[in-house]
Scaffold this active site. Structure first.
Site, PDB file in Angstrom:
ATOM      1  N   ASP A  85      39.276  39.469  45.716  1.00  0.00           N
ATOM      2  CA  ASP A  85      39.193  38.122  46.060  1.00  0.00           C
ATOM      3  C   ASP A  85      39.512  37.313  44.805  1.00  0.00           C
ATOM      4  O   ASP A  85      39.479  37.898  43.673  1.00  0.00           O
ATOM      5  CB  ASP A  85      37.668  37.781  46.714  1.00  0.00           C
ATOM      6  CG  ASP A  85      36.480  38.080  45.716  1.00  0.00           C
ATOM      7  OD1 ASP A  85      36.765  37.747  44.695  1.00  0.00           O
ATOM      8  OD2 ASP A  85      35.496  38.484  46.441  1.00  0.00           O
ATOM      9  N   LYS A  86      39.383  35.887  44.923  1.00  0.00           N
ATOM     10  CA  LYS A  86      39.987  35.024  43.877  1.00  0.00           C
ATOM     11  C   LYS A  86      39.018  35.295  42.443  1.00  0.00           C
ATOM     12  O   LYS A  86      39.650  35.504  41.530  1.00  0.00           O
ATOM     13  CB  LYS A  86      39.943  33.748  44.194  1.00  0.00           C
ATOM     14  CG  LYS A  86      40.527  32.880  43.249  1.00  0.00           C
ATOM     15  CD  LYS A  86      40.448  31.500  43.826  1.00  0.00           C
ATOM     16  CE  LYS A  86      40.900  30.384  42.720  1.00  0.00           C
ATOM     17  NZ  LYS A  86      40.803  28.922  43.170  1.00  0.00           N
TER      18      LYS A  86
END
Length: 248
Positions: A112-113
């Protein structure tokens, strides 16, 4: 039925298996009339193609020959999203490959980011499927900084698992690497891949994640690869990642 009827697969799948593009991109190319089979435009992504017809596939007038697959590892920086094109205009992991002329490659799994570390890419969908298989794929190892110092009982509870949003989440192992006065680093190993699994599991124990770094996938270690840099995998690494894991 002729000899060509022994094995027939959809046209979009053929293009994807050749490492030319993703399955979804192949569908778009076909639907837009850019793909010909035997000189005839085909607009059905599921149009059956026999083995002997593969040499007669063209994209934009050029023969769609299979390309040598590529296998890469990237040390993903925090703040990049794992997608080719983000609908919100956020920076993606593909900025790390700017100017490299790698052709089509796709992420093998995701980070994820806010997460960092080891992220795989390849142009071989079959290999990617083996690596990400939830039953036989390799374990993933993470170093996670948390906002507290956990007790031995908490570490055991992370391995026992807890329900989160209707899913049973657990760590294969959770060990303390080092601790300060108010936070600590854990090593967490997962043998399954669920969306934001570590963050959700820790949140179920009211523990916040400060940093999350994937440091290994199976036998492949992130090592000293600098952040934002990538390298090709060796033949031994490629083979080692796709080997079926022993049953526990």
């Amino acid at each position: 039925m002729g000899n060509d009827g022994a094995r027939r697969v959809g046209l979009a799948r053929v293009l994807s298996k050749r490492g030319l593009c993703s399955r979804s991109e192949a569908q778009r190319l076909i639907l837009s009339g850019r793909v010909r089979l035997g000189g005839r435009i085909i607009r059905d992504p599921e149009h059956a193609v026999g083995d002997q017809q593969h040499a007669f596939i063209e994209i934009d007038g050029a023969q769609a020959a299979a390309i040598e697959p590529r296998y890469l590892m990237l040390n993903k920086p925090r703040g990049l999203v794992t997608t080719a094109c983000d609908e919100h205009g956020r920076a993606t992991v593909y900025r790390c490959f700017d100017g490299a002329d790698l052709g089509w490659i796709a992420p093998v799994g995701r980070l994820d980011k806010a997460s960092e570390g080891l992220l795989l890419f390849c142009s071989d969908p079959q290999w990617a499927a083996r690596v990400t298989d939830p039953d036989s794929g390799p374990d993933k190892t993470y170093h996670v900084q948390i906002d507290c110092v956990p007790t031995a009982a908490t570490l055991q509870a992370l391995q026992a698992g807890r329900l989160s949003e209707g899913e049973s989440l657990h760590a294969k192992s959770a060990t303390l690497l080092r601790a300060g006065a108010k936070n600590a680093w854990l090593e967490i190993v997962l043998d399954e891949g669920r969306n934001r699994q570590i963050r959700r599991l820790l949140a179920a124990f009211d523990i916040a994640v400060l940093r999350l770094v994937r440091v290994a996938i199976g036998p492949l270690q992130l090592g000293d690869l600098p952040k934002g840099r990538w390298r090709e995998l060796t033949a031994a690494e490629i083979s080692g990642l796709s080997k079926q894991q022993p049953a526990v």
